[in-house]
Motif scaffolding. Structure first.
Motif, PDB file in Angstrom:
ATOM      1  N   VAL A 240       1.001  -0.900  -0.132  1.00  0.00           N
ATOM      2  CA  VAL A 240       0.001  -0.044  -0.024  1.00  0.00           C
ATOM      3  C   VAL A 240       0.886   1.342   0.218  1.00  0.00           C
ATOM      4  O   VAL A 240       2.006   0.791   0.905  1.00  0.00           O
ATOM      5  N   CYS A 245      -2.398   6.653   0.827  1.00  0.00           N
ATOM      6  CA  CYS A 245      -3.489   6.085   1.514  1.00  0.00           C
ATOM      7  C   CYS A 245      -4.441   7.319   2.344  1.00  0.00           C
ATOM      8  O   CYS A 245      -3.880   7.809   3.526  1.00  0.00           O
ATOM      9  N   GLY A 247      -6.594   5.678   4.297  1.00  0.00           N
ATOM     10  CA  GLY A 247      -7.000   5.758   5.560  1.00  0.00           C
ATOM     11  C   GLY A 247      -8.598   5.132   5.942  1.00  0.00           C
ATOM     12  O   GLY A 247      -8.983   4.908   6.582  1.00  0.00           O
ATOM     13  N   PRO A 309      -8.567   6.383  -3.907  1.00  0.00           N
ATOM     14  CA  PRO A 309      -7.103   6.968  -4.912  1.00  0.00           C
ATOM     15  C   PRO A 309      -6.251   5.553  -5.309  1.00  0.00           C
ATOM     16  O   PRO A 309      -4.808   6.031  -5.515  1.00  0.00           O
ATOM     17  N   CYS A 311      -4.072   2.840  -4.149  1.00  0.00           N
ATOM     18  CA  CYS A 311      -2.781   3.045  -3.798  1.00  0.00           C
ATOM     19  C   CYS A 311      -1.605   1.495  -3.161  1.00  0.00           C
ATOM     20  O   CYS A 311      -1.041   2.492  -2.827  1.00  0.00           O
TER      21      CYS A 311
HETATM   22  S1  SF4 Z   1      -8.689   1.672   0.217  1.00  0.00           S
HETATM   23 FE1  SF4 Z   1      -7.091   2.622  -0.253  1.00  0.00          FE
HETATM   24  S2  SF4 Z   1      -6.623   4.668   0.563  1.00  0.00           S
HETATM   25 FE2  SF4 Z   1      -8.274   3.087   1.756  1.00  0.00          FE
HETATM   26  S3  SF4 Z   1      -7.091   1.940   4.223  1.00  0.00           S
HETATM   27 FE3  SF4 Z   1      -7.424   0.672   2.130  1.00  0.00          FE
HETATM   28  S4  SF4 Z   1      -5.552   1.077   0.959  1.00  0.00           S
HETATM   29 FE4  SF4 Z   1      -6.025   3.504   2.234  1.00  0.00          FE
END
Ligand code: SF4
Ligand SMILES: Cc1cc2nc3c(=O)[nH]c(=O)nc-3n(C[C@H](O)[C@H](O)[C@H](O)COP(=O)(O)OP(=O)(O)OC[C@H]3O[C@@H](n4cnc5c(N)ncnc54)[C@H](O)[C@@H]3O)c2cc1C
Ligand code: SF4
Ligand code: SF4
Ligand code: SF4
Lengths: 657, 135
Positions: A240, A245, A247, A309, A311
């Motif tokens: 990640v 990210c 979060g 996003p 990531c």
């Molecule tokens: S979905 Fe993407 S932005 Fe959201 S916590 Fe997981 S890795 Fe991070």
């Protein structure tokens, strides 16, 4: 002709009771080159030091000998006094006539101590005659620190160093900082909730501009010496992108696979992409690669689709970063002895036998039961719980010999939490001794007994077995002299605190010592409790041995203050007692290089004008050399000498015997 | 001996009653043994003072009742005056005696005691004995 002064200390009666100090001084005055002698009650006292200074000035002494206690005690004192009187401090030598002389002899009448003192002092005189004035070595200090381990001890150290205005790198091997304290429900003796006092510090560490957090990372290699370490850190792939990210947690939500949660000690499951606990810092999930079908066999990928996003990168690789730091704080903490080692207590076999740390999770409002005490087998609220202390601790045969120090206290805490959460429930505690040393700790335990009605039984438990859905505990109560049998609903084991797996490997990497139980050794258990034998490396918290949160925090702060003191000057002075290579005779056999325990010997190439290497030579890194002299003994061509203890000096001392 | 311990033993009604009569809390005792160490007659007791408290903590009233301890106690209050926790074993023993005496079964009348005995016994023994056996 040298002008030497000899000062014989009586050390009150410590030396004078078995050594005739006047006679020692008298004998010394007969030796050539000795122009001043005296004996005195306490050479280390201010009048004693004044006497030394005055004698140097009045008699124009060019070398002094203080025959007194071990140089570990007052070498510094007397060298400083000599320097103040205008002498090169390394022209002051100590003869130890106390620890290995006056203390080991019985009486003055047989004069054995006196004879030995005369011999020893005479030897030092001969050595001193061949001394060369030395200068302290100055080495530059890089004012950035590395803290290994992000438990409460490491967090505290990092925060304090940052507060002192220095940059810190905090390396934590798990996806989040917090350590074992993040697992605790409430904490003795004040019963504040662990998360409530810990998470503000975790967030502070994340937000502090001077602190760089490397989570999911481990130190791979350490080179260099105090003020100048070069460290290689492996940043394991999180899959990640940490920077992008947000979060949001969508990925975790969408991940279809579950595995046992290590953070919850297998009491519940977590997703394959996860953060260990809700308040994780940083709040960035990681993918547990061995369990992820996408990474293993290219199936799934649900998280990447869910991630806004974008990531998530399944191809992400580990990264090695290199950092240059001036000091290192080791705060890698503890783990618990696997309860499986105790078959007689049924752990792993009987579902309702759990560990103290698992009880913490049951009692924690963020734990698998939301803070309700429910037993693992059927989720029922247990009406009677037996707590067993000293499981694995104080057990030379099957466990560890030491006391784990915190379990008496947390067991009392557990009985309180249990009685507050389960009204009418009865807690039983089997103990050998109750160890509650600490501010308001004894009162805390008495409160568990007198106020919250815990039934304490003095004795060890010998057997735990299952009978009709209940757990039968068989132990003793030595106070009434009886065997005790209790049919309980759940059993909690206070298992021993042990050193981390791999603690020895890390110690070897850092060049610090550890004891038989693989806990790290402090330089001096009383007077230098957070230093190690390797200059520039400090310790904090439970990596040194069992201790509670207040102690771990105090040590974190103590280590930080040591680091800040080191960083307070641009250069640091080191003792010049290091070895030197004779470049004319060294034949580059590298025996010294393999012999040196501190890796202080380097290979130096000698080049001709065209830049071709024509010769190799051994070279001593003065910053690293500890002056142990092993290389001197190893060198076959006698090309290494130790400053202050050259072969010439040592032979002269032996000849004087 | 083997003892089965359960929640009922810890919350024993009979122990609570002894606590009510004596005004003592058995949980306060931490078994240091000072009372047994100082008691002038503990060598004669089948269960020494500190262990009387231990048995009460464990709900084992029957054993305490069957032992001679409460009758051997001379009521000197040494145990109370020395106890670091301020526990009065003397009061507990008195409460135990009361539970027996109040049943009115094993009752001594002073006038039934033989006169030569009364004459020979020391004053203190009489005072303490009358208090213990007749109330
Ligand atoms: S979905 Fe993407 S932005 Fe959201 S916590 Fe997981 S890795 Fe991070
Ligand atoms: C059941 C239980 C209940 C307790 N209750 C209380 C209580 O109520 N009150 C109290 O005061 N104390 C309590 N304690 C004690 C308390 O847990 C410890 O004192 C405290 O957590 C120690 O903190 P630490 O930072 O030294 O170690 P840890 O919390 O173990 O932290 C060490 C950190 O270093 C990391 N690490 C380890 N090795 C490496 C490596 N090689 N590289 C990078 N990182 C690494 C670990 O992942 C961890 O995050 C309890 C202990 C137990 C077992
Ligand atoms: S702290 Fe208490 S329970 Fe833990 S090992 Fe020491 S004596 Fe035993
Ligand atoms: S009051 Fe009774 S139990 Fe207490 S010391 Fe005196 S004789 Fe012993
Ligand atoms: S002296 Fe008090 S605390 Fe000690 S054993 Fe006797 S009653 Fe208990």
């Amino acid at each position: 002709m040298p002008r030497i002064g000899v000062f014989v200390c009586q050390c009150g009666n410590n030396i004078a009771s078995t050594v005739d100090t006047k006679k020692v001084a008298g004998e010394m005055s007969k030796l050539p080159g000795v122009v001043f002698t005296c004996d005195y009650k306490f050479m280390c006292s201010s009048p004693g030091q004044e006497m030394l200074k005055q004698a140097i000035k009045e008699n124009k002494l060019d070398g002094v000998i203080v025959s007194a206690c071990s140089p570990h005690m007052h070498e510094k004192t007397f060298r400083k006094a000599s320097e103040a009187a205008g002498l090169n401090p390394y022209q002051c030598e100590i003869t130890n006539i106390r620890e290995q002389c006056s203390w080991v002899h019985h009486d003055k009448t047989r004069a054995t101590g006196t004879v030995k003192s005369i011999d020893l002092t005479r030897m030092t005189i001969e050595r001193l005659k061949r001394n060369k004035p030395l200068k302290k070595i100055k080495i530059p200090v890089r004012k950035k620190a590395l803290v290994i381990g992000g438990g409460i001890a490491g967090i505290q150290a990092a925060l304090d160093i940052a507060e002192g205005g220095r940059d810190v790198i905090l390396v934590e091997k798990e996806p989040s900082i917090g350590g074992n304290m993040a697992r605790l429900s409430e904490t003795f003796p004040t019963m504040d909730c662990s998360q409530c006092i810990l998470t503000p510090k975790m967030v502070e560490a994340e937000l502090n501009e001077r602190i760089t957090l490397y989570t999911y990372s481990e130190v791979e290699k350490v080179d260099g010496y105090i003020g100048n370490f070069t460290v290689q850190i492996r940043r394991k792939s999180k899959y990640v992108d940490e920077d992008r990210c947000t979060g949001c947690g969508e990925c975790i939500e969408k991940c279809p696979f579950k595995v046992e949660s290590q953070f919850e000690l297998n009491l519940t499951k977590r997703k394959v992409i996860y953060t260990p606990f809700p308040q994780s810092v940083p709040n960035v999930p990681v993918i547990d690669a061995p369990n992820c079908p996408k990474i293993q066999k290219d199936k799934c990928g649900a998280c990447a689709i869910a991630c806004g996003p974008k990531c998530i990168d399944f191809k992400m690789q580990d990264k090695i970063v290199t950092e240059e730091v001036g000091a290192i704080v080791v705060a890698t903490g503890y783990q618990l002895m696997p309860n499986e080692r105790f078959g007689e207590y049924g752990y792993g076999r009987i579902k309702d036998v759990i560990s103290g740390m698992q009880f913490e999770r049951l009692a924690s409002s963020s734990g698998p039961t939301g803070g309700e005490i429910r037993r693992p087998s059927d989720g029922k609220v247990p009406q009677s719980v037996v707590f067993i202390q000293c499981v694995g601790s104080r057990d030379e045969k099957k466990g560890v010999s030491y006391c784990s120090k915190v379990c008496c206290m947390y067991t009392a805490k557990h009985t309180m939490l249990y009685s507050h959460k389960v009204h009418g429930g009865q807690a039983y505690v089997f103990y050998m001794d109750i160890r509650s040393g600490g501010k308001r700790y004894e009162e805390f335990v008495r409160k568990a007994i007198e106020h919250d009605n815990a039934m304490y039984l003095r004795g060890r438990v010998s057997r735990v077995y299952e009978k009709d859905g209940r757990v039968v505990v068989q132990g003793a109560d030595t106070l009434s002299g009886s065997q005790v049998e209790i049919e309980a609903d759940m059993v909690v084991l206070a298992t021993a605190i042990v050193s981390r797996e791999g603690a020895d490997t890390l110690a070897q990497r850092l060049g610090i010592g550890y004891d038989k139980d693989k806990f790290y050794n402090e330089y001096h258990p009383k007077l230098r409790p957070v230093e190690t034998v390797t200059a520039g490396i400090f310790l904090a918290g439970t990596c040194m041995g069992p201790m509670d949160i207040p102690e771990s925090v105090a040590q974190g702060s103590a280590a930080a203050s040591k680091v800040l003191a080191l960083f307070s000057a641009d250069e640091m002075a080191r003792e010049p007692i290091t070895s030197v290579v004779n470049r004319a005779t060294c034949n580059a056999c590298w025996d010294c290089l393999t012999a040196c325990p501190y890796s202080a010997i380097e290979r130096e190439s000698v080049k001709d004008r065209q830049g071709n290497i024509v010769r190799w030579l051994a070279k001593v890194n003065e910053g690293v050399c500890q002056g142990c002299g092993v290389c001197v003994a190893a060198c076959r061509s006698k090309s290494i000498d130790l400053r202050g203890y050259t072969d010439e000096q040592v032979y002269a001392a032996i000849n004087a015997f | 001996m083997k003892m089965k311990l359960s929640n009922e033993d810890i919350s024993s009604v009979r122990v609570r009653q002894i606590e009510r009569i004596s005004g003592e809390d058995v949980r306060k005792c931490y078994q240091c043994g000072n009372c047994s160490g100082g008691c002038p007659v503990s060598f004669e007791m089948e269960i020494p003072p500190s262990q009387v408290v231990r048995f009460l903590q464990l709900g084992r009233v029957d054993e305490v009742m069957a032992a001679n301890s409460m009758w051997v106690c001379v009521g000197c209050l040494q145990c109370y005056s020395r106890c670091p926790k301020g526990v009065s074993v003397a009061a507990m023993l008195e409460a135990l005696r009361q539970t027996v005496l109040r049943k009115g079964e094993d009752f001594e009348k002073i006038k039934d005691l033989p006169y030569p005995f009364l004459k020979k016994a020391p004053q203190q023994a009489l005072v303490c004995g009358f208090r213990k056996f007749v109330s």
